[in-house]
Write a protein that holds these residues in place. Structure first.
Motif, PDB file in Angstrom:
ATOM      1  N   ARG A 217       0.922  -1.101  -0.352  1.00 35.74           N
ATOM      2  CA  ARG A 217      -0.101  -0.179  -0.105  1.00 35.74           C
ATOM      3  C   ARG A 217       0.935   1.461   0.100  1.00 35.74           C
ATOM      4  O   ARG A 217       1.949   1.078   0.304  1.00 35.74           O
ATOM      5  CB  ARG A 217      -0.818   0.020   1.124  1.00 35.74           C
ATOM      6  CG  ARG A 217      -0.430   0.202   2.587  1.00 35.74           C
ATOM      7  CD  ARG A 217      -1.204   0.088   3.871  1.00 35.74           C
ATOM      8  NE  ARG A 217      -0.622  -0.113   4.952  1.00 35.74           N
ATOM      9  CZ  ARG A 217      -0.277   1.149   5.518  1.00 35.74           C
ATOM     10  NH1 ARG A 217      -0.668   2.242   5.126  1.00 35.74           N
ATOM     11  NH2 ARG A 217       0.149   1.049   6.730  1.00 35.74           N
ATOM     12  N   LYS A 218       0.440   2.393  -0.428  1.00 35.54           N
ATOM     13  CA  LYS A 218       1.051   3.776  -0.325  1.00 35.54           C
ATOM     14  C   LYS A 218      -0.112   4.777  -0.545  1.00 35.54           C
ATOM     15  O   LYS A 218      -1.209   4.758  -0.778  1.00 35.54           O
ATOM     16  CB  LYS A 218       1.803   3.649  -1.555  1.00 35.54           C
ATOM     17  CG  LYS A 218       1.236   3.969  -2.956  1.00 35.54           C
ATOM     18  CD  LYS A 218       2.203   4.157  -4.028  1.00 35.54           C
ATOM     19  CE  LYS A 218       1.255   4.291  -5.451  1.00 35.54           C
ATOM     20  NZ  LYS A 218       2.020   4.688  -6.530  1.00 35.54           N
ATOM     21  N   ASP A 219       0.230   5.940   0.238  1.00 39.36           N
ATOM     22  CA  ASP A 219      -0.634   6.889   0.214  1.00 39.36           C
ATOM     23  C   ASP A 219      -0.858   7.392  -1.185  1.00 39.36           C
ATOM     24  O   ASP A 219      -0.435   7.522  -2.133  1.00 39.36           O
ATOM     25  CB  ASP A 219      -0.008   8.293   1.023  1.00 39.36           C
ATOM     26  CG  ASP A 219       0.212   7.726   2.486  1.00 39.36           C
ATOM     27  OD1 ASP A 219      -0.504   6.718   2.993  1.00 39.36           O
ATOM     28  OD2 ASP A 219       0.992   8.191   3.256  1.00 39.36           O
ATOM     29  N   GLU A 225      -5.665   5.602  -0.123  1.00 37.14           N
ATOM     30  CA  GLU A 225      -4.443   5.222  -0.254  1.00 37.14           C
ATOM     31  C   GLU A 225      -4.846   3.973  -1.353  1.00 37.14           C
ATOM     32  O   GLU A 225      -5.834   3.616  -1.424  1.00 37.14           O
ATOM     33  CB  GLU A 225      -3.888   4.284   1.106  1.00 37.14           C
ATOM     34  CG  GLU A 225      -4.821   3.262   1.480  1.00 37.14           C
ATOM     35  CD  GLU A 225      -4.268   2.603   2.663  1.00 37.14           C
ATOM     36  OE1 GLU A 225      -3.338   3.278   3.473  1.00 37.14           O
ATOM     37  OE2 GLU A 225      -4.549   1.285   3.085  1.00 37.14           O
ATOM     38  N   PRO A 277      -8.289   4.335   3.860  1.00 37.46           N
ATOM     39  CA  PRO A 277      -7.471   3.649   4.985  1.00 37.46           C
ATOM     40  C   PRO A 277      -8.296   2.938   5.956  1.00 37.46           C
ATOM     41  O   PRO A 277      -8.026   1.833   6.486  1.00 37.46           O
ATOM     42  CB  PRO A 277      -6.559   4.464   5.280  1.00 37.46           C
ATOM     43  CG  PRO A 277      -6.538   5.634   4.302  1.00 37.46           C
ATOM     44  CD  PRO A 277      -7.724   5.927   3.880  1.00 37.46           C
TER      45      PRO A 277
END
Length: 305
Positions: A217-219, A225, A277
């Motif tokens: 995962r990434k912002d 996200e 998220p």
């Protein structure tokens, strides 16, 4: 069409299935991709015939070597079973080379083009597919300068022009029924050759290697996200990857990547989705593949095989 575009289409054509519609390892296909170019280009032969089975290059002819040669070890069996195999394919390709250059020259003259007008190409894709071991159909398609030009309807044995420029070729070829009949004979023989190649390369072509799956995962933007599901190292190529929220498929939010080849002959794919998220734990990457006994449901930072 430039050199980079020619190479991209060559590699892409070898990797793509012909007809589709048959899922999993039950689908196999044989394709030949032929290209003639109008002028010499460094690193680019004037004429090339590439054969592939399930996307794996198995034989090659080019105008520099003037020989058809095996590209994988298992094709050595073809020469052992029939000592004339490579000579026959070499002679056939040499005849095609003459025909393709003449066709390309005729097309360029028809369009009032000449060698100073840049690189021009005349290309053919043909082949067949097996679905559950049975012949599914075949395809014969020509392209001029990287664009569809004319194709054979295997059922009616008539030619379909892709645009107005191909109408003259259609009229000429429809008036020569022997041409369509020769392609009919090829398409009827093609499945048997495909079965032979699958037998020769059974250890490679009919193997099943399960995917390795990982979710990261990434912002993203606006407080969201991105969850990214990566599946790699699998064979055969066919795979079903979906994002599921509480067990329900979420297709409308997902971004699908293409299934691409690895240097070792396996494949990889990726699928991403933007999520809140706070709801991350409700998402799973669901993977189905012939190499798996049961489907996988993988959450963030988990990996499975």
């Amino acid at each position: 069409m430039g050199l980079a575009g020619w190479r991209a289409w060559l590699l892409g054509a070898a990797a793509l299935p012909l007809l589709g519609g048959c899922s999993g390892s039950a689908s196999h296909w044989l394709r030949y991709f032929t290209t003639a170019v109008s002028e010499p280009v460094p690193g680019l032969p004037r004429f090339v015939v590439v054969g592939s089975v399930d996307g794996q290059l198995h034989q090659l002819y080019d105008s520099d070597t003037k020989r058809t040669v095996p590209r994988v070890p298992w094709m050595g069996q073809a020469g052992r079973e029939d000592p004339q195999y490579w000579d026959w394919y070499t002679q056939a390709a040499q005849g095609e080379e003459v025909d393709f250059r003449e066709d390309l020259q005729n097309l360029m003259e028809r369009d009032n083009q000449n060698r100073s007008a840049g690189l021009h190409t005349w290309q053919l894709m043909c082949g067949c597919e097996l679905c559950e071991g049975a012949a599914r159909g075949g395809e014969v398609r020509y392209a001029y300068d990287g664009r569809d030009f004319i194709a054979l309807d295997p059922k009616t044995l008539t030619w379909t022009a892709a645009d107005a420029a191909a109408q003259l070729t259609k009229a000429k070829w429809d008036a020569e029924p022997a041409l369509a009949q020769s392609w009919k004979a090829y398409l009827e023989d093609c499945p048997e050759w495909l079965r032979k190649y699958l037998h020769y390369g059974a250890e490679t072509l009919q193997r099943k290697e399960p995917p390795i799956v990982k979710v990261t995962r990434k912002d993203s933007q606006q407080g969201l996200e991105t969850l990214l599901c990566r599946a790699h190292g699998f064979y055969p190529k066919e795979i079903d990857v979906t994002w599921r929220k509480d067990g329900k498929v979420r297709q409308e939010d997902a971004f699908h990547g293409v299934v691409s080849p690895n240097p070792d002959g396996t494949y990889y794919s990726r699928l991403s989705i933007e999520v809140d998220p706070k709801e991350r734990s409700r998402y799973r990457c669901h993977v189905e593949h012939d190499g798996l006994q049961d489907p996988l449901d993988v959450a963030v930072k988990e990996s499975a095989r």
